[in-house]
Design a protein around this motif. Structure first.
Motif, short mmCIF file in Angstrom:
data_model
loop_
_atom_site.label_atom_id
_atom_site.label_comp_id
_atom_site.label_asym_id
_atom_site.label_seq_id
_atom_site.Cartn_x
_atom_site.Cartn_y
_atom_site.Cartn_z
N PHE A 1 33.05 40.24 28.46
CA PHE A 1 33.78 40.94 29.47
C PHE A 1 32.73 41.86 30.35
N ARG A 2 31.80 42.65 29.82
CA ARG A 2 30.88 43.92 30.54
C ARG A 2 29.31 42.55 31.22
N SER B 1 43.46 38.13 33.01
CA SER B 1 44.56 38.83 34.14
C SER B 1 43.68 40.14 34.44
N LEU B 2 43.57 40.65 34.42
CA LEU B 2 42.78 41.93 34.57
C LEU B 2 41.46 42.11 35.15
N GLY B 3 40.73 40.87 34.02
CA GLY B 3 39.40 41.31 34.58
C GLY B 3 39.26 40.27 36.27
N GLY C 1 37.42 43.50 37.08
CA GLY C 1 36.09 43.26 36.46
C GLY C 1 36.05 43.65 35.13
N HIS C 2 35.49 44.78 34.62
CA HIS C 2 35.82 45.24 33.60
C HIS C 2 36.04 46.67 34.28
N THR C 3 37.08 47.03 32.60
CA THR C 3 37.52 48.50 32.98
C THR C 3 37.81 49.21 31.62
N ARG C 4 38.10 50.39 31.95
CA ARG C 4 38.56 50.74 30.60
C ARG C 4 39.84 50.38 29.95
#
Length: 246
Positions: A132-133, A206-208, A212-215
């Motif tokens: 993810f990072r 879905s968020l990615g 992308g990578h978030t909190r």
């Protein structure tokens, strides 16, 4: 099977369920070279698997709905004629690319669960956190495609369902093994934990795809780890503390 039509064969040839099962075994790597014979590659070095690798990269960056055959021709170095001869339509290419993606991207992540128990679960989530990072990460291509208009086919539906069922079963089994070993609380429902993790991974994807990578991705990973009876890693603790201080 008519190899000029890729793994799909003739439109009415292969049963969709059999197709999905075939694509998740060795068929992509085993059949691709024979299907690519006669395909003229501009660089003289491209092989079928490197073509699929490039297609997966494009689909991951842009989404299958926003990737044209023109872009694929340019990125792979194949002539348009060679591309059409191997994959006569975009849907055929999408299915084969997803099978390649599952085998080469998702299977190595899931292999961490082979250890079973707490150790396997810890390694699984650590591998996912690392993925993810990575720069340019935009969620899971299989999750994203299954939710897109191009994903509304029997072949892709079977690929997707087969993957999430395997993911659920292996996570649930690892939780149960950890419980038998006394490493994971017996209060946790192993079956529910498996589906919770699948649902969380879907939301993370879905968020990615959007940002992308978030909190929020880190928060969801922490939630998934807890659902399996795991504590947070030091890396996750530092990440969450960093966001809290901003």
């Amino acid at each position: 099977m008519n190899h000029n039509h890729g793994i799909l064969g003739s439109p009415g040839g292969m049963d969709p369920k059999a197709l999905a099962e075939a694509l998740t075994r060795e068929d992509v790597t085993a059949t691709a070279p024979s299907r690519m014979r006669g395909a003229q590659v501009k660089t003289g070095e491209q092989d079928p698997l490197s073509v699929l690798h490039e297609v997966v990269r494009l689909f991951s960056q842009r989404g299958v709905e926003n990737t044209s055959y023109r872009a694929i021709v340019k990125a792979t170095g194949l002539s348009r004629k060679a591309l059409y001869r191997t994959w006569p339509n975009k849907q055929t290419l999408i299915v084969e690319a997803l099978a390649f993606y599952r085998k080469n991207e998702l299977a190595p992540l899931m292999s961490a669960l082979d250890k079973g128990g707490k150790s396997g679960l810890s390694d699984f989530w650590q591998k996912n956190e690392t993925a993810f990072r990575k720069p340019g990460w935009r969620g899971c291509l299989l999750f994203r495609t299954a939710a897109a208009p191009q994903g509304s086919t029997v072949a892709i539906d079977n690929l997707f369902n087969d993957y999430i069922e395997e993911l659920h079963d292996r996570i649930s089994r690892a939780v149960a093994e950890g419980q038998r070993a006394g490493e994971i609380s017996a209060v946790i429902n192993a079956d529910a934990a498996g589906w919770q993790c699948v649902s969380i991974l879907s939301l993370i994807s879905s968020l990615g795809a959007r940002k992308g990578h978030t909190r929020l991705v880190d928060d969801l990973v922490a939630t998934a780890r807890r659902s399996c009876g795991l504590s947070l890693t030091e890396t996750t603790r530092r990440e969450l503390a960093y966001y809290d201080q901003r």
